[in-house]
Scaffold this motif. Structure first.
Motif, PDB file in Angstrom:
ATOM      1  N   SER A 133      35.686   9.015  35.853  1.00  0.00           N
ATOM      2  CA  SER A 133      35.800   9.996  34.771  1.00  0.00           C
ATOM      3  C   SER A 133      35.816   9.288  33.423  1.00  0.00           C
ATOM      4  O   SER A 133      36.419   8.213  33.292  1.00  0.00           O
ATOM      5  N   ARG A 134      35.167   9.893  32.444  1.00  0.00           N
ATOM      6  CA  ARG A 134      35.209   9.339  31.082  1.00  0.00           C
ATOM      7  C   ARG A 134      36.633   9.312  30.545  1.00  0.00           C
ATOM      8  O   ARG A 134      36.940   8.594  29.610  1.00  0.00           O
ATOM      9  N   SER A 158      33.019   7.629  41.942  1.00  0.00           N
ATOM     10  CA  SER A 158      33.030   8.431  40.712  1.00  0.00           C
ATOM     11  C   SER A 158      34.007   7.852  39.685  1.00  0.00           C
ATOM     12  O   SER A 158      35.068   7.340  40.043  1.00  0.00           O
ATOM     13  N   PRO A 193      29.528  13.563  39.841  1.00  0.00           N
ATOM     14  CA  PRO A 193      30.324  13.675  38.617  1.00  0.00           C
ATOM     15  C   PRO A 193      31.758  14.075  38.974  1.00  0.00           C
ATOM     16  O   PRO A 193      31.965  14.864  39.908  1.00  0.00           O
ATOM     17  N   GLY A 228      25.603  12.514  46.662  1.00  0.00           N
ATOM     18  CA  GLY A 228      25.281  12.283  45.249  1.00  0.00           C
ATOM     19  C   GLY A 228      24.140  11.296  45.189  1.00  0.00           C
ATOM     20  O   GLY A 228      24.293  10.139  45.582  1.00  0.00           O
ATOM     21  N   SER A 255      39.687   8.834  40.134  1.00  0.00           N
ATOM     22  CA  SER A 255      38.911   9.698  41.028  1.00  0.00           C
ATOM     23  C   SER A 255      39.269   9.391  42.477  1.00  0.00           C
ATOM     24  O   SER A 255      39.319  10.291  43.321  1.00  0.00           O
ATOM     25  N   GLU A 308      32.878  17.483  40.095  1.00  0.00           N
ATOM     26  CA  GLU A 308      32.424  17.982  41.409  1.00  0.00           C
ATOM     27  C   GLU A 308      33.320  17.533  42.562  1.00  0.00           C
ATOM     28  O   GLU A 308      33.055  17.867  43.726  1.00  0.00           O
TER      29      GLU A 308
END
Ligand code: NAP
Length: 205
Positions: free
Chosen positions: A94-95, A92, A70, A10, A105, A73
């Motif tokens: 997450s919202r 990572s 993200p 990433g 994550s 992924e």
């Protein structure tokens, strides 16, 4: 600290900042990979910093692999790293972290990569802090893992990058450090702090 082989999976805003910081502030061997072979973000890092593109072989032989993709992924990343047995740093966020029982994550990666040692770290900061953490040790990096040896390696790396490494306990606590990352986003945008906001853990006495 021995010289490590580190791959960054990433190469966007945060992955680029991590690869750049590792290159500038450590002497480890840095490899990078984006979503595709012709990833523009990855090529930029290779051209500008002369980093190496991470082959499948490089990923498997890395001491440490940063996962900075993200959250959607993470499933693909788990397939890529299926045979990997080293340290995975889950960056990572997450919202939706913590909402409606959503796992972190880091725990999602650990569940799909039982052969790796997953560490949660650098989730509570913006890429701006990774690029420039200010005076040494000003910003805390919360490091969580069920593997003490892996936590020690990543804490030493955090210190080398200029952060105040904080033992965040077991990987189950990664949820809270990731939620701090979302809080940093809200404070930057809603409360006017901007992307240079940082968190520091300290004792009042
Ligand atoms: N930005 C921050 O300040 C910050 C801070 C803390 C945590 N995070 C977390 O870090 C993650 C990335 O954020 P970002 O802001 O850097 O996003 P971004 O700028 O959109 O970059 C995402 C990167 O992931 C790559 N990618 C996507 N799927 C991949 C795969 N299967 N394998 C390898 N690479 C893949 C993309 O490659 P291509 O370039 O080839 O498309 C891109 O380089 C997010 O989960 C975010 O919550 C971000």
């Amino acid at each position: 600290m021995e010289k490590l082989k580190i791959s960054v999976l990433g190469t966007g805003d945060m992955g680029g900042a991590i690869a750049t910081a590792l290159h500038a502030r450590t002497s480890h061997a840095i490899h990078v990979r984006g979503a595709k072979e012709d990833s523009i973000s990855c090529k930029k890092l290779i051209d500008e910093l002369h980093l190496a593109a991470a082959t499948d072989g490089d990923l498997m032989t890395s001491n440490v692999v940063f996962v900075v993709v993200p959250p959607a992924e993470l499933g693909r990343v788990a397939v890529t790293l299926d045979a990997y047995r080293g340290i995975v740093v889950a960056v990572s966020v997450s919202r939706e972290v913590g909402r409606d029982g959503q796992p972190s994550s880091a725990e999602t990666l650990a569940a799909s990569l039982p052969g790796a040692r997953v560490v949660g770290a650098f989730t509570s900061m913006w890429s701006d802090a990774m690029r420039d953490p200010g005076p040494d040790g000003q910003v805390s990096a919360f490091v969580t893992s069920d593997h003490d040896d892996a936590k020690a390696v990543i804490s030493a790396l955090a210190t080398a990058l200029g952060f105040h490494a904080v033992d965040g306990g077991l990987l189950a606590n990664a949820l809270y450090a990731e939620a701090m990352g979302m809080f940093a986003v809200r404070l930057a945008i809603d409360s006017g702090y901007g992307r240079t906001i940082g968190f520091r853990a300290f004792n009042v006495r």
